[in-house]
Write a protein that holds these residues in place. Structure first.
Motif, PDB file in Angstrom:
ATOM      1  N   GLY A 131       3.590  -1.080   7.659  1.00  0.00           N
ATOM      2  CA  GLY A 131       4.304  -1.444   6.438  1.00  0.00           C
ATOM      3  C   GLY A 131       5.103  -0.299   5.864  1.00  0.00           C
ATOM      4  O   GLY A 131       5.048   0.837   6.336  1.00  0.00           O
ATOM      5  N   LEU A 132       5.855  -0.625   4.814  1.00  0.00           N
ATOM      6  CA  LEU A 132       6.751   0.328   4.158  1.00  0.00           C
ATOM      7  C   LEU A 132       6.558   0.262   2.652  1.00  0.00           C
ATOM      8  O   LEU A 132       6.363  -0.819   2.096  1.00  0.00           O
ATOM      9  N   ILE A 133       6.621   1.415   2.006  1.00  0.00           N
ATOM     10  CA  ILE A 133       6.651   1.473   0.554  1.00  0.00           C
ATOM     11  C   ILE A 133       8.095   1.766   0.168  1.00  0.00           C
ATOM     12  O   ILE A 133       8.691   2.740   0.639  1.00  0.00           O
ATOM     13  N   VAL A 134       8.663   0.914  -0.678  1.00  0.00           N
ATOM     14  CA  VAL A 134      10.099   0.948  -0.966  1.00  0.00           C
ATOM     15  C   VAL A 134      10.334   1.126  -2.462  1.00  0.00           C
ATOM     16  O   VAL A 134       9.677   0.483  -3.285  1.00  0.00           O
ATOM     17  N   LEU A 176       7.363   0.332  -7.389  1.00  0.00           N
ATOM     18  CA  LEU A 176       7.403   0.516  -5.938  1.00  0.00           C
ATOM     19  C   LEU A 176       6.956  -0.792  -5.296  1.00  0.00           C
ATOM     20  O   LEU A 176       6.095  -1.498  -5.833  1.00  0.00           O
ATOM     21  N   TYR A 177       7.519  -1.093  -4.142  1.00  0.00           N
ATOM     22  CA  TYR A 177       7.262  -2.349  -3.452  1.00  0.00           C
ATOM     23  C   TYR A 177       6.759  -2.079  -2.045  1.00  0.00           C
ATOM     24  O   TYR A 177       7.092  -1.059  -1.448  1.00  0.00           O
ATOM     25  N   MET A 178       5.972  -3.013  -1.530  1.00  0.00           N
ATOM     26  CA  MET A 178       5.519  -2.915  -0.139  1.00  0.00           C
ATOM     27  C   MET A 178       6.160  -4.036   0.659  1.00  0.00           C
ATOM     28  O   MET A 178       6.198  -5.191   0.214  1.00  0.00           O
ATOM     29  N   PHE A 179       6.683  -3.670   1.828  1.00  0.00           N
ATOM     30  CA  PHE A 179       7.163  -4.673   2.769  1.00  0.00           C
ATOM     31  C   PHE A 179       6.249  -4.614   3.979  1.00  0.00           C
ATOM     32  O   PHE A 179       6.172  -3.597   4.663  1.00  0.00           O
ATOM     33  N   LYS A 180       5.526  -5.678   4.205  1.00  0.00           N
ATOM     34  CA  LYS A 180       4.558  -5.741   5.302  1.00  0.00           C
ATOM     35  C   LYS A 180       4.458  -7.189   5.760  1.00  0.00           C
ATOM     36  O   LYS A 180       4.455  -8.107   4.939  1.00  0.00           O
ATOM     37  N   ASP A 181       4.368  -7.377   7.083  1.00  0.00           N
ATOM     38  CA  ASP A 181       4.251  -8.723   7.651  1.00  0.00           C
ATOM     39  C   ASP A 181       5.372  -9.643   7.162  1.00  0.00           C
ATOM     40  O   ASP A 181       5.167 -10.839   6.945  1.00  0.00           O
ATOM     41  N   GLY A 182       6.569  -9.059   6.961  1.00  0.00           N
ATOM     42  CA  GLY A 182       7.724  -9.852   6.554  1.00  0.00           C
ATOM     43  C   GLY A 182       7.720 -10.288   5.109  1.00  0.00           C
ATOM     44  O   GLY A 182       8.534 -11.128   4.721  1.00  0.00           O
ATOM     45  N   GLN A 183       6.826  -9.729   4.284  1.00  0.00           N
ATOM     46  CA  GLN A 183       6.686 -10.161   2.888  1.00  0.00           C
ATOM     47  C   GLN A 183       6.794  -8.973   1.931  1.00  0.00           C
ATOM     48  O   GLN A 183       6.354  -7.867   2.246  1.00  0.00           O
ATOM     49  N   TRP A 184       7.340  -9.241   0.738  1.00  0.00           N
ATOM     50  CA  TRP A 184       7.407  -8.245  -0.333  1.00  0.00           C
ATOM     51  C   TRP A 184       6.269  -8.452  -1.321  1.00  0.00           C
ATOM     52  O   TRP A 184       5.984  -9.591  -1.706  1.00  0.00           O
ATOM     53  N   THR A 185       5.641  -7.361  -1.743  1.00  0.00           N
ATOM     54  CA  THR A 185       4.664  -7.377  -2.827  1.00  0.00           C
ATOM     55  C   THR A 185       4.926  -6.164  -3.720  1.00  0.00           C
ATOM     56  O   THR A 185       5.577  -5.204  -3.310  1.00  0.00           O
ATOM     57  N   VAL A 186       4.388  -6.205  -4.942  1.00  0.00           N
ATOM     58  CA  VAL A 186       4.476  -5.052  -5.834  1.00  0.00           C
ATOM     59  C   VAL A 186       3.385  -4.078  -5.413  1.00  0.00           C
ATOM     60  O   VAL A 186       2.205  -4.426  -5.394  1.00  0.00           O
ATOM     61  N   HIS A 187       3.772  -2.867  -5.064  1.00  0.00           N
ATOM     62  CA  HIS A 187       2.811  -1.820  -4.689  1.00  0.00           C
ATOM     63  C   HIS A 187       2.355  -1.049  -5.925  1.00  0.00           C
ATOM     64  O   HIS A 187       1.184  -0.745  -6.080  1.00  0.00           O
ATOM     65  N   ARG A 188       3.308  -0.725  -6.782  1.00  0.00           N
ATOM     66  CA  ARG A 188       3.009  -0.014  -8.024  1.00  0.00           C
ATOM     67  C   ARG A 188       3.844  -0.633  -9.127  1.00  0.00           C
ATOM     68  O   ARG A 188       5.067  -0.704  -9.025  1.00  0.00           O
ATOM     69  N   LYS A 189       3.158  -1.077 -10.183  1.00  0.00           N
ATOM     70  CA  LYS A 189       3.872  -1.780 -11.254  1.00  0.00           C
ATOM     71  C   LYS A 189       4.915  -0.887 -11.926  1.00  0.00           C
ATOM     72  O   LYS A 189       4.847   0.345 -11.822  1.00  0.00           O
ATOM     73  N   PRO A 190       5.877  -1.495 -12.608  1.00  0.00           N
ATOM     74  CA  PRO A 190       6.933  -0.726 -13.248  1.00  0.00           C
ATOM     75  C   PRO A 190       6.374   0.319 -14.195  1.00  0.00           C
ATOM     76  O   PRO A 190       5.342   0.119 -14.840  1.00  0.00           O
TER      77      PRO A 190
END
Length: 194
Positions: A131-134, A176-190
């Motif tokens: 995955g990626l942290i974006v 910060l957002y995570m892109f993993k398994d083709g999906q976006w999630t919030v990694h770290r809230k604003p």
């Protein structure tokens, strides 16, 4: 085309296009007007604005104009990304600092739009399957680090707020957002919610 902008105080947990609906604004002469633009809350503290790229500026589509296109927001996003890549080039990832990668095309104002280039992110997942942290702290500042590079991720986590706050009117997102398994999630809230 499309652009990403901030929704102050928001933290939408699920990725998806949710119409923002009409809002009101007060003109300099005191008149109140209703504005119904083709804006959609996306994830975290970001929303998408669908625009027409003019000679000197970008014009927001209103909800009626968008509806006349007969497209879902997802379909419109695919077309917009195609148009951005055709006019300003495909996104390129280059090393920035400390293991963090910078994503850019040929127009810094639209670099943040590549957040919605699913093909680009899927290609990155081939290289970094964990995955990626974006981060999207500003219009010309789309950055990421592989989850597997804990030092780069830590650097992003420590500095995203500073990058965002130093961007003044070019700000996009303090999350910060995570892109993993083709999906976006919030990694770290604003940052405004930390």
């Amino acid at each position: 085309m499309l652009i990403l902008r901030e929704v102050e105080g928001a933290n939408k947990q699920e990725f998806g296009f949710k119409a923002t609906g009409p809002t009101t604004a007060t003109l300099n002469n005191g008149e109140t007007v209703t504005i119904n633009s083709a804006w959609f809350d996306l994830i975290g503290d970001m929303h998408v604005r669908f625009v027409i790229d003019g000679e000197h500026s970008m014009q927001n589509l209103n909800a009626e104009e968008f509806s006349e296109l007969g497209l879902t927001p997802e379909q419109a996003a695919e077309i917009a990304i195609f148009n951005i890549k055709r006019r300003y080039g495909a996104p390129q990832a280059t090393p920035w600092e400390g293991g963090i990668m910078l994503v850019a095309g040929e127009s810094p104002d639209l670099d943040s739009s590549y957040f919605l280039d699913h093909e680009f992110w899927q290609t990155q997942l081939v290289k970094y399957p964990t995955g990626l942290i974006v981060g999207v702290p500003k219009r010309g500042g789309l950055i990421y680090a592989p989850v597997s590079d804990s030092q780069a991720v830590s650097l992003l986590e420590r500095n995203i707020r500073t990058l965002y706050e130093s961007s003044d009117n070019m700000r996009v997102s303090s999350a910060l957002y995570m892109f993993k398994d083709g999906q976006w999630t919030v990694h770290r809230k604003p940052a405004s919610l930390n």
